[in-house]
Design a protein around this motif. Sequence first.
Motif, PDB file in Angstrom:
ATOM      1  N   ASN A  85       2.525   6.826   6.366  1.00 52.54           N
ATOM      2  CA  ASN A  85       2.668   6.154   4.850  1.00 52.54           C
ATOM      3  C   ASN A  85       1.616   5.121   4.693  1.00 52.54           C
ATOM      4  OD1 ASN A  85       4.943   7.783   3.794  1.00 52.54           O
ATOM      5  ND2 ASN A  85       5.875   6.917   5.503  1.00 52.54           N
ATOM      6  N   VAL A  86       1.275   4.347   5.771  1.00 55.77           N
ATOM      7  CA  VAL A  86       0.360   3.271   5.487  1.00 55.77           C
ATOM      8  C   VAL A  86      -1.065   4.027   5.313  1.00 55.77           C
ATOM      9  CG1 VAL A  86      -0.856   1.543   6.795  1.00 55.77           C
ATOM     10  CG2 VAL A  86       1.652   1.544   6.838  1.00 55.77           C
ATOM     11  N   ASN A 105      -1.624   5.330   1.951  1.00 56.72           N
ATOM     12  CA  ASN A 105      -1.679   4.488   1.044  1.00 56.72           C
ATOM     13  C   ASN A 105      -3.061   3.833   0.846  1.00 56.72           C
ATOM     14  OD1 ASN A 105       0.881   4.861   0.026  1.00 56.72           O
ATOM     15  ND2 ASN A 105       1.650   3.008   1.376  1.00 56.72           N
ATOM     16  N   TYR A 120      -5.690   7.180   0.078  1.00 48.15           N
ATOM     17  CA  TYR A 120      -5.788   7.412  -1.353  1.00 48.15           C
ATOM     18  C   TYR A 120      -6.100   6.312  -2.205  1.00 48.15           C
ATOM     19  CZ  TYR A 120      -2.833  11.644  -0.176  1.00 48.15           C
ATOM     20  OH  TYR A 120      -2.409  12.775   0.286  1.00 48.15           O
ATOM     21  N   THR A 121      -6.066   5.144  -2.126  1.00 52.60           N
ATOM     22  CA  THR A 121      -6.662   4.201  -2.786  1.00 52.60           C
ATOM     23  C   THR A 121      -8.177   3.931  -2.494  1.00 52.60           C
ATOM     24  OG1 THR A 121      -4.569   2.866  -2.450  1.00 52.60           O
ATOM     25  CG2 THR A 121      -6.522   1.626  -3.139  1.00 52.60           C
ATOM     26  N   LYS A 163      -2.267   9.538  -6.796  1.00 49.18           N
ATOM     27  CA  LYS A 163      -1.841   8.922  -5.587  1.00 49.18           C
ATOM     28  C   LYS A 163      -2.242   7.592  -5.113  1.00 49.18           C
ATOM     29  CE  LYS A 163      -1.450  13.747  -3.885  1.00 49.18           C
ATOM     30  NZ  LYS A 163      -1.589  14.607  -2.581  1.00 49.18           N
ATOM     31  N   THR A 164      -3.425   7.223  -5.889  1.00 46.88           N
ATOM     32  CA  THR A 164      -3.906   5.737  -5.537  1.00 46.88           C
ATOM     33  C   THR A 164      -2.999   4.774  -6.093  1.00 46.88           C
ATOM     34  OG1 THR A 164      -5.699   4.228  -6.029  1.00 46.88           O
ATOM     35  CG2 THR A 164      -5.319   5.703  -7.654  1.00 46.88           C
ATOM     36  N   LYS A 165      -2.672   3.536  -5.382  1.00 42.84           N
ATOM     37  CA  LYS A 165      -2.065   2.568  -5.482  1.00 42.84           C
ATOM     38  C   LYS A 165      -3.027   1.466  -6.651  1.00 42.84           C
ATOM     39  CE  LYS A 165       1.575   2.991  -3.439  1.00 42.84           C
ATOM     40  NZ  LYS A 165       2.026   1.923  -2.337  1.00 42.84           N
ATOM     41  N   PHE A 210       0.033  -2.592  -4.376  1.00 43.10           N
ATOM     42  CA  PHE A 210      -0.479  -1.885  -3.097  1.00 43.10           C
ATOM     43  C   PHE A 210       0.690  -2.114  -2.053  1.00 43.10           C
ATOM     44  CE2 PHE A 210      -2.099  -1.559   1.011  1.00 43.10           C
ATOM     45  CZ  PHE A 210      -2.826  -0.429   1.185  1.00 43.10           C
ATOM     46  N   ASP A 215       4.231  -2.301  -0.542  1.00 42.08           N
ATOM     47  CA  ASP A 215       5.695  -2.382  -0.677  1.00 42.08           C
ATOM     48  C   ASP A 215       6.401  -2.320   0.638  1.00 42.08           C
ATOM     49  OD1 ASP A 215       4.639  -0.131   0.732  1.00 42.08           O
ATOM     50  OD2 ASP A 215       4.968   1.471  -0.859  1.00 42.08           O
ATOM     51  N   GLU A 272       4.167  -1.418   3.968  1.00 41.82           N
ATOM     52  CA  GLU A 272       3.056  -2.100   4.297  1.00 41.82           C
ATOM     53  C   GLU A 272       3.683  -3.218   5.025  1.00 41.82           C
ATOM     54  OE1 GLU A 272       2.645  -0.201   1.635  1.00 41.82           O
ATOM     55  OE2 GLU A 272       0.959   0.712   2.373  1.00 41.82           O
TER      56      GLU A 272
END
Length: 293
Positions: free
Chosen positions: A6-7, A10, A13-14, A21-23, A169, A171, A174
């Motif tokens: 997940n990290v 994130n 995609y960012t 999908k980007t933060k 970004f 949550d 992270e």
Amino acid sequence: MHIVWNVFLNIFYTCMDIKGKTKDNMKARQDLELCCKCPKLRIQFVNEKQVKPPASYVLSKDQAMEVCEWVKGLRLPDGYASNISKCVNLYDYKFYGLKSHGCHVFMLRLFPIAFREVLPIAVWDALTELSYYFRDLCNTTLHVQNMEVLEKNIMVTLCKLEKIFPPAFFDSMEHLPVHLAYEAKVGDPVQYRWMYLVERLMHDLKHKVKNRASIEGSIIEAYIIEEISTFCSYYFEPSIQTRLNQVLRNDDEGECDLVDRLPIFTHQGRPFGRPFGRHLTTQEYNAAELSKL
């Protein structure tokens, strides 16, 4: 393993600025006016339209194309990871079907190399520290002193990331890397606690299902047949190929001189890709001889 997955997604995609999908979206930029003093990243109005100013951690279109083309031409050792190059679509320069283990390999080994020339030094250093943190946690041998050092360094690394990425970004996912070093110090190495072994077993069991009306019975039947066939293969002649003496998938059954070779080059097999050949120059030959010694 799911934390790394997940990290990585994130961050990836960012940085690649993948839509949906980007933060780093419009809502994240609106939060900057309330939480941070970043006037350069606030939303601007151009021709009565809201526009996001380019951030230092977001790649341009040409840089994203460069990363995708690099991954497309990537070749990894057999059995090390899945073929990540198949997940790249050069038409729209996006990744599709990237599995958890592929994300794990990319985050631990490939991320610092792929983004070295496209991200600013400050951003690349913080992301590389996070990559090394996960790599050190996944070592087969862990020392308590090293885990205590990692437990302190990860806090500094996350503070560096907070200076780079917007507040949206971060949550709960992270935040979880902070606890991994302590868990590794108290428990065993992560290889004995993650879910890759269970997922591989579930993958094999799913392939044994032939009758979806009775899934459990189909798995049991296939498992019993496999056990019986393995037991019977002990009484076959050595010339008969069975599961016990089957040839490796990279073995071309050719004669190969394995004397005076390094251990990593003692596996028989055929070269990967198109056949080609050339004579080494004197400089290349001397370098090969010195590395062998």
